[in-house]
Design an enzyme around this catalytic site. Sequence first.
Site, mmCIF file in Angstrom:
data_model
loop_
_atom_site.group_PDB
_atom_site.id
_atom_site.type_symbol
_atom_site.label_atom_id
_atom_site.label_comp_id
_atom_site.label_asym_id
_atom_site.label_seq_id
_atom_site.Cartn_x
_atom_site.Cartn_y
_atom_site.Cartn_z
ATOM 1 N N LYS A 36 -123.241 -34.207 16.958
ATOM 2 C CA LYS A 36 -124.250 -34.761 16.039
ATOM 3 C C LYS A 36 -123.649 -35.489 14.849
ATOM 4 O O LYS A 36 -124.241 -36.455 14.364
ATOM 5 C CB LYS A 36 -125.180 -33.644 15.568
ATOM 6 C CG LYS A 36 -124.481 -32.583 14.742
ATOM 7 C CD LYS A 36 -125.333 -31.336 14.579
ATOM 8 C CE LYS A 36 -124.610 -30.325 13.729
ATOM 9 N NZ LYS A 36 -125.102 -28.959 13.952
ATOM 10 N N ARG A 128 -130.695 -17.950 9.348
ATOM 11 C CA ARG A 128 -131.246 -19.221 9.768
ATOM 12 C C ARG A 128 -132.095 -18.902 10.986
ATOM 13 O O ARG A 128 -132.946 -18.044 10.905
ATOM 14 C CB ARG A 128 -130.151 -20.276 10.022
ATOM 15 C CG ARG A 128 -130.719 -21.691 9.869
ATOM 16 C CD ARG A 128 -129.664 -22.777 9.976
ATOM 17 N NE ARG A 128 -129.230 -22.977 11.355
ATOM 18 C CZ ARG A 128 -128.347 -23.906 11.723
ATOM 19 N NH1 ARG A 128 -127.801 -24.696 10.817
ATOM 20 N NH2 ARG A 128 -127.983 -24.030 12.987
HETATM 21 C C1 LIG Z 1 -124.010 -28.177 14.162
HETATM 22 C C2 LIG Z 1 -124.055 -26.921 14.898
HETATM 23 C C3 LIG Z 1 -122.858 -26.311 15.295
HETATM 24 C C4 LIG Z 1 -121.488 -26.882 14.992
HETATM 25 O O1 LIG Z 1 -121.020 -26.444 13.754
HETATM 26 P P1 LIG Z 1 -119.575 -26.877 13.190
HETATM 27 O O2 LIG Z 1 -119.439 -26.117 11.916
HETATM 28 O O3 LIG Z 1 -119.632 -28.356 12.976
HETATM 29 O O4 LIG Z 1 -118.560 -26.497 14.180
HETATM 30 C C5 LIG Z 1 -122.965 -25.142 16.003
HETATM 31 N N1 LIG Z 1 -124.153 -24.585 16.304
HETATM 32 C C6 LIG Z 1 -125.327 -25.142 15.929
HETATM 33 C C7 LIG Z 1 -126.609 -24.472 16.270
HETATM 34 C C8 LIG Z 1 -125.315 -26.323 15.203
HETATM 35 O O5 LIG Z 1 -126.476 -26.886 14.832
#
Ligand SMILES: *Cc1c(COP(=O)(O)O)cnc(C)c1O
Length: 351
Positions: A36, A128
């Site tokens: 993303k 969350r």
């Molecule tokens: C963005 C996201 C991640 C990735 O997190 P990083 O800290 O960039 O490795 C993992 N799990 C979910 C649900 C996310 O939205």
Amino acid sequence: MGYPKIRIDKAKYRQNIRKMKNLLAPANLSMMAVTKVYCAEAPLIEILNEEHIEFLADSRLDNLKTIETDALKVLLRLPSKSSIEETVRHSDISLNSEWTIIQKLNEAAEKMNKTHKIILMVDIGDLREGVYYSDDFEPLVQSIEALPHIELFGLGTNVTCYGGVLPTSETIGKLNGVVKKVERILGRKIEMVSGGNSSHIPFLSETISPINNLRIGEALVLGRETSYGTTLEGFFDDVFILEAEIIELKEKPSYPEGEIGMNAFGKKPFFKDEGQRKRAIIALGKQDVDHNEIMPCDSSLHPIGSSSDHIIVDVTDAQKQYEVGDILTFKLTYSSILSLMTSPYVGKVYE
Ligand SMILES: *Cc1c(COP(=O)(O)O)cnc(C)c1O
């Protein structure tokens, strides 16, 4: 192409992927590569495909829609009620916590003659998304199991996201409890237990963890774990570099002259008087990036403020004699990569 632009080093991204695979393999962890932050742009997806990453994950359907891959596509954000069909169409797996949504996914999958896999999210204290770990999972898990077009593929959890809760053994123990409980209800092993994100890396050696998958975004683009922010050995932190052009360079007072009211953003600004300073204006602004999230490669430079389209950089201490038309380069943070990659005003150059 003019400026600003973001230069993306594909070889460095590939190196970070390989290093991450080497870190995860000894711990028997598979990886979801999270795309993303760079809007799932094709040149980087290609590298993930070439490196045979099994799962490509993104929080937005608009990004997943564009991804060409043989890997399984994962929707990271809980599906919205208004986008159930697109969820089933554009993702193989989605993260879920709401029964009404899971039911609707089942209906959509039936219409498309598909089975949609879900990862049920468990909240182990970060607050969350997810079913709270101490809740009763039995009715929900049994109901999901009864849906013919939904496969309860895994359990997942998020840490260090909202609450900053670290994946210590105690916290992971809560997840372990849920995994055992759910496997007892199902009468079988659950295929995937997806732990957190890049914050999990310092905790890889924690014993007795049920986790067999991590979702990694930041570590692949910035070469660092996110629990303490330490750089990972052998990883690159400069896969993405910002370049912006100087459009004005003048010596001026550091304290504005005249009575001070609101600035362009409705806030009353605060200034410290540091005498005459040499200031460069570069051609990008708040519409593209927060000036606090860009780090000049020339460490004697200091971004001091911005408006919509201008960032002011203090260049007084620089050795180099900068001129109008010169290009300044910056290392980036997760949030500045995110906003710059999302801005249509910023060029993207792959090399
Ligand atoms: C963005 C996201 C991640 C990735 O997190 P990083 O800290 O960039 O490795 C993992 N799990 C979910 C649900 C996310 O939205």
